[in-house]
Scaffold this motif. Sequence first.
Motif, PDB file in Angstrom:
ATOM      1  N   SER A 268      46.962  44.900  45.861  1.00 23.52           N
ATOM      2  CA  SER A 268      45.911  45.553  46.531  1.00 23.52           C
ATOM      3  C   SER A 268      46.845  45.469  47.795  1.00 23.52           C
ATOM      4  O   SER A 268      47.287  44.620  48.263  1.00 23.52           O
ATOM      5  N   ASN A 269      45.575  46.699  48.788  1.00 19.97           N
ATOM      6  CA  ASN A 269      46.666  46.110  50.021  1.00 19.97           C
ATOM      7  C   ASN A 269      44.631  44.624  51.011  1.00 19.97           C
ATOM      8  O   ASN A 269      45.268  44.255  50.946  1.00 19.97           O
ATOM      9  N   ARG A 270      44.527  44.870  50.310  1.00 28.31           N
ATOM     10  CA  ARG A 270      43.318  44.026  50.413  1.00 28.31           C
ATOM     11  C   ARG A 270      43.714  42.843  50.368  1.00 28.31           C
ATOM     12  O   ARG A 270      44.360  42.667  49.017  1.00 28.31           O
ATOM     13  N   HIS A 271      43.291  41.186  50.993  1.00 24.96           N
ATOM     14  CA  HIS A 271      43.497  40.125  49.896  1.00 24.96           C
ATOM     15  C   HIS A 271      42.759  39.713  48.820  1.00 24.96           C
ATOM     16  O   HIS A 271      41.764  40.189  48.547  1.00 24.96           O
ATOM     17  N   ARG A 273      41.071  37.440  48.257  1.00 22.44           N
ATOM     18  CA  ARG A 273      40.118  36.528  48.084  1.00 22.44           C
ATOM     19  C   ARG A 273      38.530  37.953  48.476  1.00 22.44           C
ATOM     20  O   ARG A 273      37.460  37.657  48.129  1.00 22.44           O
ATOM     21  N   PHE A 274      39.028  39.286  48.567  1.00 21.18           N
ATOM     22  CA  PHE A 274      38.132  39.695  49.316  1.00 21.18           C
ATOM     23  C   PHE A 274      38.206  41.040  48.131  1.00 21.18           C
ATOM     24  O   PHE A 274      38.237  42.145  47.979  1.00 21.18           O
ATOM     25  N   GLY A 275      38.638  40.946  46.362  1.00 23.14           N
ATOM     26  CA  GLY A 275      39.021  41.889  45.909  1.00 23.14           C
ATOM     27  C   GLY A 275      37.146  42.351  45.093  1.00 23.14           C
ATOM     28  O   GLY A 275      37.243  43.602  44.737  1.00 23.14           O
ATOM     29  N   LYS A 295      37.255  40.298  40.463  1.00 22.50           N
ATOM     30  CA  LYS A 295      38.225  39.975  40.187  1.00 22.50           C
ATOM     31  C   LYS A 295      38.571  41.716  40.565  1.00 22.50           C
ATOM     32  O   LYS A 295      37.595  42.545  40.608  1.00 22.50           O
ATOM     33  N   GLY A 296      39.654  42.138  40.932  1.00 22.27           N
ATOM     34  CA  GLY A 296      40.172  43.336  41.239  1.00 22.27           C
ATOM     35  C   GLY A 296      40.059  44.518  40.214  1.00 22.27           C
ATOM     36  O   GLY A 296      40.620  44.159  39.095  1.00 22.27           O
ATOM     37  N   HIS A 298      42.655  46.339  39.351  1.00 22.89           N
ATOM     38  CA  HIS A 298      43.975  46.724  37.852  1.00 22.89           C
ATOM     39  C   HIS A 298      44.015  45.351  37.495  1.00 22.89           C
ATOM     40  O   HIS A 298      44.699  45.563  36.332  1.00 22.89           O
ATOM     41  N   ASN A 299      42.830  44.432  37.789  1.00 19.66           N
ATOM     42  CA  ASN A 299      43.239  43.138  36.036  1.00 19.66           C
ATOM     43  C   ASN A 299      41.591  43.578  35.323  1.00 19.66           C
ATOM     44  O   ASN A 299      41.029  42.657  34.577  1.00 19.66           O
ATOM     45  N   LEU A 300      41.503  44.503  35.402  1.00 14.33           N
ATOM     46  CA  LEU A 300      39.686  45.166  34.547  1.00 14.33           C
ATOM     47  C   LEU A 300      40.770  45.393  33.653  1.00 14.33           C
ATOM     48  O   LEU A 300      40.165  45.491  31.903  1.00 14.33           O
ATOM     49  N   GLN A 301      41.880  45.800  32.875  1.00  9.13           N
ATOM     50  CA  GLN A 301      42.345  46.664  32.079  1.00  9.13           C
ATOM     51  C   GLN A 301      42.970  45.487  30.520  1.00  9.13           C
ATOM     52  O   GLN A 301      42.661  44.875  29.105  1.00  9.13           O
TER      53      GLN A 301
END
Length: 1199
Positions: A268-271, A273-275, A295-296, A298-301
């Motif tokens: 992701s574009n963001r760091h 830590r700020f997911g 978490k972001g 993209h990690n949900l799956q």
Amino acid sequence: MMNCELLATCSALGYLEGDTYHKEPDCLESVKDLIRYLRHEDETRDIRQQLGAAQILQRDLLPILTQHRQDKTLFDAVIRLMVNLTQPALLCFGSVPKEPSFRHHFLQVLAYLQAYKEAFASEKAFGVLSETLYELLQLGWEERQEEDNLLIERILLLVRNILHVPADPDHEKSIDDDASVHDRLLWAIHLSGLDDLLLFLASSPAEQQWSLHVLEIISLMFRDQNPQQLAGVGQGCLAQERSTDVAELEMLRQREMAEKKTRALQRSNRHSRFGGSYIVQGLKSIGERDVIFHKGLHNLQNYSSDMGKQRRRVPKRCQPARELSTQRRSALNVRLFLRDFCSEFLENCYNRLMGSVKDHLLREKAQQHDETYYMWALAFFMAFNRAATFRPGLVSETLSVRTFHFIEQNLTNYYEMMLTDRKEAASWARRMHLALKAYQELLATVNEMDMSPQEAVRESSRIIKNNIFYVMEYRELFLALFRKFDERWQPRSFLRDLVETTHLFLKMLERFCQSRGNLMVQNKRKKRRKKKVLHQPAASDSVPCSHEELEGMWPALAEQLQCCARAPELSLDSVVPFDAASEVPVEEQRAEAMVRIQDCLLAGQAPQALSLLRSAREVWPEGDVFGSQDISPDEEIQLLKQILSAPLPRLQRPEEQGAEEEEEEEEEVEEEELQVVQVSEKEFNFLDYLRRFACSTVVRSYVLLLRSYKQNSVHTNHCLVKMLHRLACDLKMEALLFQLSLFCLFNRLLSDPAAGAYKELVTFAKYILAKFFALTAVNQKAFVELLFWKNTAVIREMTEGYGSLESGSSSRRLPVWSPEEDTQLRELYLAHKDVEGQDVVDVILAHLTMAPRTRKQIIHHLVQLGLADSVKDFQRKGINIVVWTEDQELELRRLFEEFQDSDDVMGHIMKNITAKRSRGRIVEKLMAMGLVTERRELYKKRRKKLASSSMLNGEDSLKDFYQEDKEEEENLPEEESEEEEEEKVWEAHEIHGSSVLSSESLGLNLYQEGFSAPILWLQTCLIRAAADREEDGCSQSIPLVPLTEENEEAMENEQFQQLLCKLGIQPPVLGQETFWRIPAKLSPACLRRVAASLNQREEEEKLQPELKLEVSEEQGHDEEHQAQALRALMLARKKKADLVSPGEEGGTGEKEQLKAARKKRQLLDSDEEDEGRNKAPELEVPGVKKKKRFQIEDEDEND
């Protein structure tokens, strides 16, 4: 640190200078000393470890072997020492040690063996061995000595030991096509020419004694080789191998590229830590709130509830079995050499060697488990022959039905031993895997023969298949292996071979069935026959025929009896009314004789009945039961008429009675199941056979292997998909695969980047998922069914609707309870549940007006309605009420009046009464009828005189007394049993005085034979037991433990054991007890009487008449004082037991002098006088120092 003596011995071998080895003069003796040291090493194999650490084999023995071969004696000794040093570590320690210290020693010895193997990987050492072996084989049998045969065997064993050493993968770290230590060893064997000598030994008929050694060496040479790969070496298959490697690399490359792409998309574009944090709606956490995801997206799956949890530790005993055998590609030159060796072996040696080994195995000339080498060679060389140029004639020795039977027999044996011998289950599983591989290769060869262009080969294949498919054991083998598969002992490779073999067998069987119109096969089943055993009651209240039938039968019998009665006297010699071989005494066989007379009358045999009556009258004249001696013929006929119509008790046979006691069934007809193996023929149906595999056990094994689809070969994955496709499509059982673990596997497969390489698996997974979602549109419960493995019945209910299984068998299904029946059942139960004296279920059965129900159905429905807590609430309780009919009361009154003057009233009544009752019930009835007022009136009366017959039969009478009425004692009330038990014991020792007299005579005989000390020990034990029971107030059986050798010999003496039986001592129960026991039912007074019966008055009067004159007046005074005390004690106990009348009590003073004249004393030498004196205060006896103790007994107390 090396032992000094061992170091000195090794130093005396010689030394190496450059490449030349100089041996010492004591070299031969030193080698022999080392052999002697190895023979006496300890459990840790310390000598072997010290020699390995000193590198004796590399520095001394190998140079001696190669440079001093001309010294034959030294050469033989060095070969012996090398064979001992290179012995396998498993053979040294027996098995892999589990204890850490011993396991360390095991690994150390294994490391030294691997160093030996590396040292032997030279052409020089094997050149010497092959030259020596060649020279020995050149000798004919007439020239070859015993030492030569021993040297040949030692050389073969040395080669075997070196090849047996396992490789060290951590040390070698070799890859495919690289030369390992084992490859270098094989190349040294090839360069030395030893391989040609092995082929000669395998092919020569004169060298068959070395066949097992040669086969073992060959199996170790090809240990890591693959026969299919070996057969394709040098025949243009290198390109195929290269293409296979390229395909595997391409698959790995695709998977790696997909993972890189996935990782790039996840950035992701963001760091990081700020997911952010997200709430996952619909997914509950531990509480009632939704899960918060930190978490972001993209990690949900990849989210799982198991994230962050510690993996559950699997116990060592539950871990899957590890793969022990590994296959690798050797260097090209080694593979070429091995391919040529296999070709020559198949052409010249295979059939002869395998026939010789099979003969050794059948004649048990081989060692244990040597058949595993036979099965390995069969699987390897038949696979090589099939992969190279297939020629069935090269393997004709092992291509027969007998070989199939041999492999199947060993496979079944290994399978059974794996289930029973749990400690060695892993070893049995490895042998089982070898047998399965051999069975698989046999099937593959037969299948290859079926596709041969030669008609004769196809005909041979058809004959073999016809025999295999016909026998039931070959068809059931795979089902049994799947059902008993256990991954704790059997590795995945075994499951892989089992799946591939099953696939091949099913394919051959299906094709064979399609080529024939109908296939008849053998069928074995255990047929259960039900045998009806009729139970006759112990005492029947009715005669075998009705009263009208007996009245119609009597006129014809009466005419025959009148003719026989007026005829000359019948011969009584040939008619015996009792059974002399029976265990029942003759006096107690009167009832059986009466039944025999009745049976003769019922059978129309009037003369035999009359003869039996007269013979029984001669045998049992007392009581005139069979008529008086001067009975007239007319009275005899009337007596026979009474016997014909009498309700006589018909006793069971002993075996029937024992069976009834064991079963304790209420029904009169018992169904006995007998299993008989029935062999028949039936027409084979392939789909019916395939349905046998439609079970959760088999499917679970297939799913287990399918999880490793990435590591499986293409053929293995095809076999897996084909079997699951057969179950889902051919049998229409897709629901069998509706399981959550399998769906998780499908999800992993469909999301695999390299899924394109598994087209069959992907297509099948999509088909099963489509069928499942189509079912969920109709049956929403299918989602819950995913959690469970299913059987065929559940599958049918899932697809056709729940309850369809019951509707399909509506003829057997019971009608459902209607609301009206529920209401009626509830009302009846509530109305009768509190009524005492009746069974509420029986009342409900009598009043139900709807559909007929059984007791079990009513009880279960009451529990379902909540009216009862458990089925156990309705268990029938025993009823203790005994109903006496009027006829039974009259019979009891008649028997009491008849036997009231006899010695044993109750004994006679219980023997002659028709309706059998327990002793306690009869006593209660007699008291209720007013015939007796107290129980003691029914006790056995004492005999005033002892008859000679009782003296002779004293042992039998005492034995009968203790065995009398055991069944009735169980039914007596507790208080009554205790009361009568003590009375029986008193009667046993007072009424049966013959046993006492016989015990005295036995004791006298034992005194004369030198058993005085054991008898005194027995008296002491009885007196101490009586004192303990008086002191403690409770009694229990006390074992008689002989502590001295003299007492132990006495307890084994037959006469001494007879004495113990007469005294009432219980013998040990066979298989449960060791020592004789003083029974708990003997009271203290009775124990003292038994001890007093062992006095030796007669012997003392005969042998020591002067004993009384030598006794001092002081001792006489003590005797008189002690006798008076004992007489007072006995009189008090007689009063307590109501055995002394008031008149007798008054006359005791007048009889004292007469009794004193009959007194006798017994001298008891105690080995434990000090102990007795120490315990004197506790027993309230004055602590007077005595060297001898006296016991006075009133012997003629019964008079």
